[in-house]
Design a protein around this motif. Structure first.
Motif, mmCIF file in Angstrom:
data_model
loop_
_atom_site.group_PDB
_atom_site.id
_atom_site.type_symbol
_atom_site.label_atom_id
_atom_site.label_comp_id
_atom_site.label_asym_id
_atom_site.label_seq_id
_atom_site.Cartn_x
_atom_site.Cartn_y
_atom_site.Cartn_z
ATOM 1 N N VAL A 174 -60.481 -34.798 -7.584
ATOM 2 C CA VAL A 174 -61.830 -34.784 -8.157
ATOM 3 C C VAL A 174 -62.049 -33.472 -8.905
ATOM 4 C CG1 VAL A 174 -64.297 -34.634 -7.590
ATOM 5 C CG2 VAL A 174 -62.891 -36.406 -6.549
ATOM 6 N N ARG A 175 -61.675 -32.366 -8.287
ATOM 7 C CA ARG A 175 -61.835 -31.050 -8.933
ATOM 8 C C ARG A 175 -61.022 -30.967 -10.221
ATOM 9 N NH1 ARG A 175 -61.432 -27.848 -3.337
ATOM 10 N NH2 ARG A 175 -63.628 -27.969 -2.761
ATOM 11 N N LYS A 176 -59.808 -31.505 -10.187
ATOM 12 C CA LYS A 176 -58.944 -31.476 -11.378
ATOM 13 C C LYS A 176 -59.570 -32.306 -12.500
ATOM 14 C CE LYS A 176 -54.355 -32.648 -12.984
ATOM 15 N NZ LYS A 176 -53.675 -33.904 -13.159
ATOM 16 N N LEU A 177 -60.013 -33.511 -12.172
ATOM 17 C CA LEU A 177 -60.653 -34.366 -13.182
ATOM 18 C C LEU A 177 -61.917 -33.715 -13.732
ATOM 19 C CD1 LEU A 177 -60.323 -37.970 -11.726
ATOM 20 C CD2 LEU A 177 -59.413 -37.151 -13.899
ATOM 21 N N ASP A 178 -62.670 -33.069 -12.853
ATOM 22 C CA ASP A 178 -63.881 -32.374 -13.280
ATOM 23 C C ASP A 178 -63.530 -31.260 -14.270
ATOM 24 O OD1 ASP A 178 -66.700 -32.070 -13.200
ATOM 25 O OD2 ASP A 178 -66.462 -30.330 -11.875
ATOM 26 N N GLY A 179 -62.471 -30.527 -13.988
ATOM 27 C CA GLY A 179 -62.020 -29.472 -14.900
ATOM 28 C C GLY A 179 -61.574 -30.036 -16.241
ATOM 29 N N GLU A 180 -60.847 -31.150 -16.202
ATOM 30 C CA GLU A 180 -60.397 -31.792 -17.439
ATOM 31 C C GLU A 180 -61.592 -32.271 -18.256
ATOM 32 O OE1 GLU A 180 -57.727 -34.896 -16.211
ATOM 33 O OE2 GLU A 180 -56.195 -33.471 -15.538
#
Length: 192
Positions: A174-180
């Motif tokens: 979730v954090r990675k997708l949010d960053g992307e």
């Protein structure tokens, strides 16, 4: 090759908009799944921890403090709690300091469950992999009440952290997708 930057960016806009939309939908779906899973598997443990602490009274702590000697099982429970809170071994009667802390219940309520160290988790794992100490004596006397509250709180913390470890890869996703997604929004803002 004589295209202006504006023409190039406008040609790129539709795919960027589509990518933004797809990424936002993917993030929303995954975030919803993770939040639902967390509510179902972690929240009940937090609630049990709070309910146990709500049963604790100053009278219970005072009775525990007044006892000259407590059972080895109680010492084991309290030493484990001392380690979890302080990340160091309790010396002799260090655990008794917990019972003298008038903000004992508040300290446990405010404990950052998400910041439990690996060493403290390992200590809890070892504690709960053995048969639980038998602290059933007179359930009305303070040391038994306090110890059972602490056991319930530590069990809730342990189960909460086990569930968090299980969900951590999805939380990280979730954090990675949010960053992307944020990076795509920044790219879009630069294009305007």
């Amino acid at each position: 090759a004589g295209e202006s930057l504006e023409q190039i960016f406008s040609a790129m806009a539709p795919p960027l908009e589509k990518e933004l939309e797809d990424k936002a939908k993917e993030l929303q779906k995954l975030r919803g799944e993770v939040e639902t899973d967390m509510e179902g598997s972690m929240l009940p443990h937090v609630e049990k921890m709070g309910e146990a602490l709500d049963t604790l009274s100053m009278k219970n702590l005072a009775e525990m403090r007044s006892k000259k000697k407590v059972s080895d099982e109680i010492v084991k429970v309290m030493n484990t709690l001392y380690y979890v809170l302080n990340e160091k071994e309790a010396r002799a009667e260090d655990w008794r300091k917990l019972a003298f802390d008038y903000k004992f219940a508040e300290r446990l309520k405010c404990f950052d469950r998400d910041d439990l160290s690996d060493t403290a988790f390992t200590r809890l794992d070892g504690f709960f992999s053995e048969p639980e100490p038998d602290v059933d004596g007179d359930r009305k006397f303070g040391d038994i009440v306090v110890t059972n509250v602490v056991l319930t709180w530590m069990r809730g913390l342990y189960n909460y952290c086990k569930e968090r470890k299980r969900l951590q890869p999805r939380i990280d996703q979730v954090r990675k997708l949010d960053g992307e997604l944020q990076a795509l929004y920044e790219l879009k803002a630069k294009d305007k």
